[in-house]
Design an enzyme around this catalytic site. Structure first.
Site, PDB file in Angstrom:
ATOM      1  N   GLY A 191      26.518  27.581  50.129  1.00 52.11           N
ATOM      2  CA  GLY A 191      27.278  26.401  49.739  1.00 52.11           C
ATOM      3  C   GLY A 191      28.602  26.399  50.476  1.00 52.11           C
ATOM      4  O   GLY A 191      29.087  27.460  50.882  1.00 52.11           O
ATOM      5  N   GLN A 232      37.173  24.406  51.990  1.00 53.94           N
ATOM      6  CA  GLN A 232      36.927  25.607  52.799  1.00 53.94           C
ATOM      7  C   GLN A 232      36.950  25.333  54.293  1.00 53.94           C
ATOM      8  O   GLN A 232      36.905  26.257  55.093  1.00 53.94           O
ATOM      9  CB  GLN A 232      35.582  26.232  52.420  1.00 53.94           C
ATOM     10  CG  GLN A 232      35.561  26.738  50.993  1.00 53.94           C
ATOM     11  CD  GLN A 232      34.251  27.406  50.700  1.00 53.94           C
ATOM     12  OE1 GLN A 232      33.298  26.738  50.327  1.00 53.94           O
ATOM     13  NE2 GLN A 232      34.188  28.712  50.882  1.00 53.94           N
ATOM     14  N   CYS A 291      32.309  34.524  48.265  1.00 54.67           N
ATOM     15  CA  CYS A 291      32.792  33.249  48.799  1.00 54.67           C
ATOM     16  C   CYS A 291      33.170  33.432  50.266  1.00 54.67           C
ATOM     17  O   CYS A 291      33.814  34.422  50.608  1.00 54.67           O
ATOM     18  CB  CYS A 291      34.012  32.810  47.982  1.00 54.67           C
ATOM     19  SG  CYS A 291      34.726  31.258  48.516  1.00 54.67           S
ATOM     20  N   LEU A 292      32.774  32.476  51.097  1.00 54.81           N
ATOM     21  CA  LEU A 292      33.106  32.564  52.527  1.00 54.81           C
ATOM     22  C   LEU A 292      34.620  32.597  52.744  1.00 54.81           C
ATOM     23  O   LEU A 292      35.088  33.139  53.736  1.00 54.81           O
ATOM     24  CB  LEU A 292      32.510  31.372  53.286  1.00 54.81           C
ATOM     25  CG  LEU A 292      30.980  31.261  53.315  1.00 54.81           C
ATOM     26  CD1 LEU A 292      30.558  29.993  54.043  1.00 54.81           C
ATOM     27  CD2 LEU A 292      30.360  32.482  53.974  1.00 54.81           C
ATOM     28  N   HIS A 350      30.268  27.141  41.299  1.00 57.76           N
ATOM     29  CA  HIS A 350      31.199  27.704  42.284  1.00 57.76           C
ATOM     30  C   HIS A 350      31.782  26.591  43.181  1.00 57.76           C
ATOM     31  O   HIS A 350      32.992  26.534  43.406  1.00 57.76           O
ATOM     32  CB  HIS A 350      30.449  28.751  43.116  1.00 57.76           C
ATOM     33  CG  HIS A 350      31.255  29.423  44.166  1.00 57.76           C
ATOM     34  ND1 HIS A 350      31.625  30.753  44.096  1.00 57.76           N
ATOM     35  CD2 HIS A 350      31.779  28.969  45.342  1.00 57.76           C
ATOM     36  CE1 HIS A 350      32.342  31.066  45.173  1.00 57.76           C
ATOM     37  NE2 HIS A 350      32.442  30.004  45.946  1.00 57.76           N
ATOM     38  N   GLU A 351      30.907  25.696  43.654  1.00 59.54           N
ATOM     39  CA  GLU A 351      31.356  24.657  44.587  1.00 59.54           C
ATOM     40  C   GLU A 351      32.156  23.566  43.867  1.00 59.54           C
ATOM     41  O   GLU A 351      33.119  23.035  44.422  1.00 59.54           O
ATOM     42  CB  GLU A 351      30.166  24.047  45.336  1.00 59.54           C
ATOM     43  CG  GLU A 351      29.354  25.032  46.166  1.00 59.54           C
ATOM     44  CD  GLU A 351      30.168  25.873  47.132  1.00 59.54           C
ATOM     45  OE1 GLU A 351      31.224  25.417  47.605  1.00 59.54           O
ATOM     46  OE2 GLU A 351      29.746  27.013  47.404  1.00 59.54           O
ATOM     47  N   HIS A 359      35.595  24.752  43.542  1.00 58.25           N
ATOM     48  CA  HIS A 359      36.375  24.553  44.770  1.00 58.25           C
ATOM     49  C   HIS A 359      37.007  23.156  44.796  1.00 58.25           C
ATOM     50  O   HIS A 359      38.133  22.991  45.254  1.00 58.25           O
ATOM     51  CB  HIS A 359      35.486  24.698  46.021  1.00 58.25           C
ATOM     52  CG  HIS A 359      35.359  26.093  46.541  1.00 58.25           C
ATOM     53  ND1 HIS A 359      36.447  26.866  46.905  1.00 58.25           N
ATOM     54  CD2 HIS A 359      34.266  26.851  46.814  1.00 58.25           C
ATOM     55  CE1 HIS A 359      36.016  28.038  47.351  1.00 58.25           C
ATOM     56  NE2 HIS A 359      34.692  28.060  47.302  1.00 58.25           N
TER      57      HIS A 359
HETATM   58 ZN   LIG Z   1      33.435  29.620  47.741  1.00 67.42          ZN
END
Ligand SMILES: [Zn+2]
Length: 163
Positions: free
Chosen positions: A46, A51, A88-89, A130-131, A134
């Site tokens: 995701g 991000q 998380c990236l 999670h997304e 964000h």
């Molecule tokens: Zn993330």
């Protein structure tokens, strides 16, 4: 198309609540394509607009066979509980265990602005949460206990030094 640069903790955009997506058209389609390309290049499941440095309520995901674009996402319902590792990236893929709801219903708009609802369980449900977080300026580390949060931050800072 291009692979976009990933915004990393503690950049400010990650702490900002996103602005609603109001324009649906070629520009959004292009952004979404680039977000998918970036997510696949980084081997994520995701990716939210914050991000890639954009304070917008928008994410893409491809997780357990569920591939979608969510503009202006809302969690309609969340039930049950699951234990699992999350990463998380934007935090260098450092993982930590985090309890989340097991079954989640998401309402959002697709890339053309059509409203849809989608249910998911397990990892895909975790991804919805999670997304959507964000989009509200919340990182998974914000949901950890203070001790775990410090451990993740320290591991991430070490990783950054080695790069
Ligand atoms: Zn993330």
């Amino acid at each position: 198309m291009a692979v976009l640069k990933i915004t990393e903790f503690p950049e400010r955009v990650l702490k900002q609540a996103g602005e609603p997506v109001e324009e649906f058209g070629a520009e959004l389609e292009r952004l979404v394509s680039e977000m998918f390309e970036t997510m696949y290049a980084e081997e994520g499941v995701g990716l939210a607009a914050a991000q890639v440095g954009l304070p917008l309520r928008l994410f893409v995901m491809d997780c357990e066979g569920l591939r979608l674009v969510a503009a202006n996402p809302e969690i309609v319902s969340a039930e049950g509980a699951q234990e699992g590792e999350e990463g998380c990236l934007s935090v260098g893929k450092v993982h930590a265990p985090l309890r989340r709801a097991e079954r989640v219903r998401l309402r959002a708009q697709d890339v053309r602005g059509e409203v849809f609802e989608q249910e998911a369980e397990g990892l895909a449900a975790r991804c919805f949460l999670h997304e959507t977080d964000h989009c509200d300026g919340v990182l998974f580390i914000d949901r950890l206990t203070p001790l775990r949060r410090e451990m993740v931050k320290r591991r991430f800072q070490k990783l950054r030094k080695w790069r």
